[in-house]
Structure formats: structure tokens, C-alpha cells
Design a protein around this motif. Structure first.
Motif, short mmCIF file in Angstrom:
data_model
loop_
_atom_site.label_atom_id
_atom_site.label_comp_id
_atom_site.label_asym_id
_atom_site.label_seq_id
_atom_site.Cartn_x
_atom_site.Cartn_y
_atom_site.Cartn_z
N MET A 1 -15.57 -67.31 4.58
CA MET A 1 -14.54 -67.68 5.53
C MET A 1 -13.18 -67.53 4.84
O MET A 1 -13.00 -67.99 3.72
CB MET A 1 -14.78 -69.12 5.99
N THR A 2 -12.27 -66.91 5.52
CA THR A 2 -10.94 -66.73 4.95
C THR A 2 -10.16 -68.05 5.02
O THR A 2 -10.50 -68.94 5.81
CB THR A 2 -10.14 -65.66 5.73
N PRO A 3 -9.10 -68.19 4.20
CA PRO A 3 -8.28 -69.39 4.29
C PRO A 3 -7.70 -69.61 5.69
O PRO A 3 -7.64 -70.74 6.17
CB PRO A 3 -7.17 -69.15 3.26
N GLN A 4 -7.32 -68.53 6.35
CA GLN A 4 -6.78 -68.66 7.71
C GLN A 4 -7.84 -69.18 8.67
O GLN A 4 -7.57 -70.06 9.49
CB GLN A 4 -6.24 -67.33 8.21
N GLU A 5 -9.06 -68.66 8.57
CA GLU A 5 -10.15 -69.12 9.44
C GLU A 5 -10.47 -70.60 9.19
O GLU A 5 -10.70 -71.36 10.12
CB GLU A 5 -11.41 -68.26 9.22
N LYS A 6 -10.46 -71.01 7.91
CA LYS A 6 -10.72 -72.41 7.57
C LYS A 6 -9.61 -73.30 8.13
O LYS A 6 -9.85 -74.38 8.65
CB LYS A 6 -10.86 -72.58 6.06
N ALA A 7 -8.36 -72.83 8.01
CA ALA A 7 -7.23 -73.61 8.53
C ALA A 7 -7.38 -73.82 10.04
O ALA A 7 -7.20 -74.93 10.54
CB ALA A 7 -5.91 -72.90 8.22
N VAL A 8 -7.74 -72.78 10.75
CA VAL A 8 -7.92 -72.88 12.20
C VAL A 8 -9.09 -73.81 12.52
O VAL A 8 -9.00 -74.64 13.43
CB VAL A 8 -8.13 -71.48 12.83
N GLU A 9 -10.17 -73.71 11.76
CA GLU A 9 -11.32 -74.57 11.99
C GLU A 9 -10.96 -76.05 11.81
O GLU A 9 -11.28 -76.88 12.66
CB GLU A 9 -12.46 -74.20 11.04
N LEU A 10 -10.29 -76.37 10.70
CA LEU A 10 -9.90 -77.75 10.45
C LEU A 10 -8.92 -78.25 11.51
O LEU A 10 -9.06 -79.36 12.02
CB LEU A 10 -9.27 -77.89 9.06
N TYR A 11 -7.95 -77.43 11.84
CA TYR A 11 -6.98 -77.80 12.87
C TYR A 11 -7.70 -78.12 14.18
O TYR A 11 -7.41 -79.13 14.83
CB TYR A 11 -5.96 -76.68 13.07
N SER A 12 -8.64 -77.27 14.55
CA SER A 12 -9.37 -77.46 15.80
C SER A 12 -10.18 -78.76 15.80
O SER A 12 -10.25 -79.45 16.81
CB SER A 12 -10.31 -76.28 16.05
N TYR B 1 -9.51 -81.55 14.12
CA TYR B 1 -8.59 -82.69 14.25
C TYR B 1 -7.93 -82.71 15.62
O TYR B 1 -7.66 -83.77 16.18
CB TYR B 1 -7.56 -82.69 13.13
N GLU B 2 -7.68 -81.55 16.18
CA GLU B 2 -7.09 -81.48 17.52
C GLU B 2 -8.04 -82.12 18.53
O GLU B 2 -7.62 -82.89 19.38
CB GLU B 2 -6.79 -80.03 17.90
N GLN B 3 -9.32 -81.81 18.41
CA GLN B 3 -10.31 -82.40 19.32
C GLN B 3 -10.39 -83.91 19.12
O GLN B 3 -10.47 -84.67 20.08
CB GLN B 3 -11.69 -81.77 19.12
N LEU B 4 -10.35 -84.35 17.88
CA LEU B 4 -10.36 -85.79 17.62
C LEU B 4 -9.14 -86.45 18.26
O LEU B 4 -9.23 -87.54 18.82
CB LEU B 4 -10.39 -86.07 16.12
N GLY B 5 -8.00 -85.79 18.17
CA GLY B 5 -6.78 -86.32 18.79
C GLY B 5 -6.91 -86.43 20.29
O GLY B 5 -6.48 -87.41 20.91
N LEU C 1 -14.60 -88.87 8.05
CA LEU C 1 -15.90 -88.21 7.97
C LEU C 1 -15.76 -86.69 7.93
O LEU C 1 -16.50 -86.02 7.20
CB LEU C 1 -16.78 -88.64 9.16
N VAL C 2 -14.80 -86.16 8.68
CA VAL C 2 -14.54 -84.71 8.61
C VAL C 2 -14.13 -84.33 7.19
O VAL C 2 -14.61 -83.34 6.63
CB VAL C 2 -13.45 -84.30 9.62
N CYS C 3 -13.29 -85.15 6.59
CA CYS C 3 -12.85 -84.90 5.21
C CYS C 3 -14.05 -84.89 4.25
O CYS C 3 -14.19 -83.98 3.43
CB CYS C 3 -11.84 -85.95 4.80
N CYS C 4 -14.90 -85.89 4.36
CA CYS C 4 -16.08 -85.96 3.49
C CYS C 4 -16.97 -84.74 3.68
O CYS C 4 -17.47 -84.18 2.70
CB CYS C 4 -16.87 -87.23 3.77
#
Length: 65
Positions: free
Chosen positions: A1-12, A14-18, A36-39
Motif C-alpha cells: 500500500m502506498t503512503p497516499q493509499e494508507k492516508a486515505v484509508e486512515l482518513y476514511s 476516522y471520517e466514518q467514526l466522526g 482501537l483504530v490506532c492499536c
């Protein structure tokens, strides 16, 4: 996974959690889910060393909160 793909995945994640938070999920549950996402992210990058056991226990303790 590229850094950009990981960034989008993490953002998504947290966005859903929000979104869930704005639909009546308590701040406590929101914080718990973020932790838990962090862990899960940390555990996803670790091998089976002592650090892995530590983060597994951290995750278990968060789940008990």
C-alpha cells in the motif's frame, strides 16, 4: 500500500467514526473507537515480538473501558 493509499484509508476510518459520533455515539465511544483504530494500525505493522504483546494488551484494556 502506498503512503497516499494508507492516508486515505486512515482518513476514511476516522471520517466514518466522526459520522457515527454526530449520530448520537457518545464521546467516550468515539474516543474508544479511535484508540482501537490506532492499536490496529500499530499491530498491523509489528511482528511477533514483545512490542506486539504490549499493544495487544493495550487494545484489550481499551476494550474494557
Amino acid at each position: 500500500m502506498t503512503p497516499q493509499e494508507k492516508a486515505v484509508e486512515l482518513y476514511s476510518q476516522y471520517e466514518q467514526l466522526g459520522r457515527d459520533f454526530t449520530r448520537g455515539v457518545s464521546m467516550r465511544e468515539f474516543a474508544k473507537e479511535c484508540a482501537l483504530v490506532c492499536c490496529d494500525e500499530v499491530l498491523g505493522y509489528m511482528g511477533a515480538d514483545r512490542g506486539h504483546q504490549y499493544w495487544t494488551e493495550v487494545k484489550e484494556q481499551i476494550q474494557k473501558l
